[in-house]
Design an enzyme around this catalytic site. Sequence first.
Site, PDB file in Angstrom:
ATOM      1  N   PRO A   1      11.784  20.016  10.985  1.00 56.61           N
ATOM      2  CA  PRO A   1      11.097  19.317   9.880  1.00 56.61           C
ATOM      3  C   PRO A   1      10.176  18.219  10.405  1.00 56.61           C
ATOM      4  O   PRO A   1      10.601  17.098  10.663  1.00 56.61           O
ATOM      5  CB  PRO A   1      12.260  18.745   9.062  1.00 56.61           C
ATOM      6  CG  PRO A   1      13.365  18.561  10.059  1.00 56.61           C
ATOM      7  CD  PRO A   1      13.217  19.649  11.069  1.00 56.61           C
TER       8      PRO A   1
ATOM      9  N   ASP B   1      10.492  14.659  14.554  1.00 59.92           N
ATOM     10  CA  ASP B   1      11.548  15.525  14.015  1.00 59.92           C
ATOM     11  C   ASP B   1      12.379  14.659  13.078  1.00 59.92           C
ATOM     12  O   ASP B   1      13.088  13.751  13.530  1.00 59.92           O
ATOM     13  CB  ASP B   1      12.399  16.064  15.164  1.00 59.92           C
ATOM     14  CG  ASP B   1      13.511  16.995  14.692  1.00 59.92           C
ATOM     15  OD1 ASP B   1      13.800  17.020  13.477  1.00 59.92           O
ATOM     16  OD2 ASP B   1      14.101  17.689  15.544  1.00 59.92           O
ATOM     17  N   HIS B   2      12.298  14.946  11.775  1.00 55.87           N
ATOM     18  CA  HIS B   2      12.944  14.071  10.787  1.00 55.87           C
ATOM     19  C   HIS B   2      14.470  14.076  10.907  1.00 55.87           C
ATOM     20  O   HIS B   2      15.148  13.203  10.365  1.00 55.87           O
ATOM     21  CB  HIS B   2      12.525  14.481   9.370  1.00 55.87           C
ATOM     22  CG  HIS B   2      12.364  13.321   8.442  1.00 55.87           C
ATOM     23  ND1 HIS B   2      13.179  12.203   8.480  1.00 55.87           N
ATOM     24  CD2 HIS B   2      11.476  13.089   7.447  1.00 55.87           C
ATOM     25  CE1 HIS B   2      12.801  11.354   7.543  1.00 55.87           C
ATOM     26  NE2 HIS B   2      11.763  11.858   6.898  1.00 55.87           N
ATOM     27  N   ARG B   3      15.024  15.043  11.609  1.00 56.30           N
ATOM     28  CA  ARG B   3      16.476  15.069  11.820  1.00 56.30           C
ATOM     29  C   ARG B   3      16.905  13.996  12.812  1.00 56.30           C
ATOM     30  O   ARG B   3      18.078  13.604  12.851  1.00 56.30           O
ATOM     31  CB  ARG B   3      16.914  16.444  12.333  1.00 56.30           C
ATOM     32  CG  ARG B   3      16.619  17.600  11.389  1.00 56.30           C
ATOM     33  CD  ARG B   3      16.865  18.930  12.066  1.00 56.30           C
ATOM     34  NE  ARG B   3      16.022  19.107  13.257  1.00 56.30           N
ATOM     35  CZ  ARG B   3      16.078  20.184  14.042  1.00 56.30           C
ATOM     36  NH1 ARG B   3      16.907  21.173  13.752  1.00 56.30           N
ATOM     37  NH2 ARG B   3      15.298  20.276  15.092  1.00 56.30           N
ATOM     38  N   VAL B   4      15.948  13.546  13.633  1.00 52.30           N
ATOM     39  CA  VAL B   4      16.246  12.574  14.687  1.00 52.30           C
ATOM     40  C   VAL B   4      15.628  11.210  14.383  1.00 52.30           C
ATOM     41  O   VAL B   4      16.260  10.169  14.569  1.00 52.30           O
ATOM     42  CB  VAL B   4      15.692  13.088  16.050  1.00 52.30           C
ATOM     43  CG1 VAL B   4      16.005  12.096  17.168  1.00 52.30           C
ATOM     44  CG2 VAL B   4      16.265  14.459  16.376  1.00 52.30           C
TER      45      VAL B   4
END
Length: 444
Positions: A240, A416-419
């Site tokens: 993402p 990376d929106h997860r990180v």
Amino acid sequence: MPEIQMPKLSDTMSEGTLVAWKKKKGDKVSTGDIIAEIETDKATMEWESPEDGTLIEIYVEEGGKVNVGDRIAFIGSEGEAPPAEAEKADPEAKDEKKASEKKGQSETEKPTPAAEKAAEAEPPPESKKGAKPTEAKKPSSPAKPAVEARPETGGEARVKASPLARRVAAELGVDISAVKGTGPDGRVTETDVRAAGKTKGGSAPQSTAPQIVGEGSRLNLTGMRKIIAERLVASKGPVPHFYLNIEVDAGPLMAARAELKSAGEGAEASKITVNDFVLKASVEAAVRVPKANASFDVDAIMQYNDVNLAIAVAIEDGLVTPVIRAAQGKSLREISEAVKDLAHRARHKRMKPEEFQGGTFTVSNLGSYGIDSFSAIINPPQGFILSIGAIVKKAVIDSCDQIVVGQRMSIGMSCDHRVIDGALGAEYLKELRQLLENPALLLI
């Protein structure tokens, strides 16, 4: 001596392409001699001989694709014969052998009683064409697999040919069994297939994809371009992405660069570029904001102790990202020297496999190409990538609210929106801006 196998030259490599042989059959080689160029999923690199001796046999011709671990050559003592059962390292050879074994089994199997009755009930083809009644009553022979129609001594499956030659033959509609090979031991090469396609009028099968109107050339993807395509799809789809952008006052940076350049052509300081300042600043910002120096790992976030800086380098076949390891411990001058060395060796195919691995984030600079700003795609599993644009002159408002000519540089950060959340990314860019607008901090 053992047979030489296709080496695993990168952590994600499953097969390699033998681009070129630098030694020919019968040549003497020593450990460390460059004997071939191998294209991996990351780059084309020179491959050194792991043995002393004579290049007795070459199992893979130039352009052939080989799985990691498959044999590609045999280096032995002068006059030594290669193993009697040596086969060319053809990824299709194993499948062909299995198919042959399966065929042999099918020929020896007897038909079941039900199959015999079905064969008797089915009138032979001749009866439909007005054959004599006595002939029609004769039971037909049990049907054999269609592959038996191919003679034992011929057929495409038994032709010695590289995977590349077979693929081109399929594209051009050429019967590879009818092509005379000019490679080692009569092996059919890509050149042989293309020549046959021209002389016999072979044409590629019709594509179901939309046809492009107009003349042009179809350029087959190299192994590197295929991997780049696969990795970008794997990144852009599942990862993402979100994007942050800032504009930096590049005036102080240009002044510092001019001051270093004034030291003289022979001085080491004069060789430091604006890009070197950007790289050093990106590393220092990651030290100040360590949570950004991370990647996503299934059910956790991996935060790294070292800042392993990956630099995007354009080469003839595509893009590679050599890595400066533990960059947080290197000075501006050391980073400048390291990036020049890595870029030079990457363009001349002299990189070591480990020098492409382990980057924690990437910097891509298209400013020298005249690109003002852009958004890059993350190189997984890294958490972000910086996109650096050109320094441009434009009208700006100074601290006294006056319109003056300023120098500005656009920087994009793909995350990376997860990180990395928006706030974390903004914190990183804030530190990066401060460092670039106060370049003296990078000299400490």
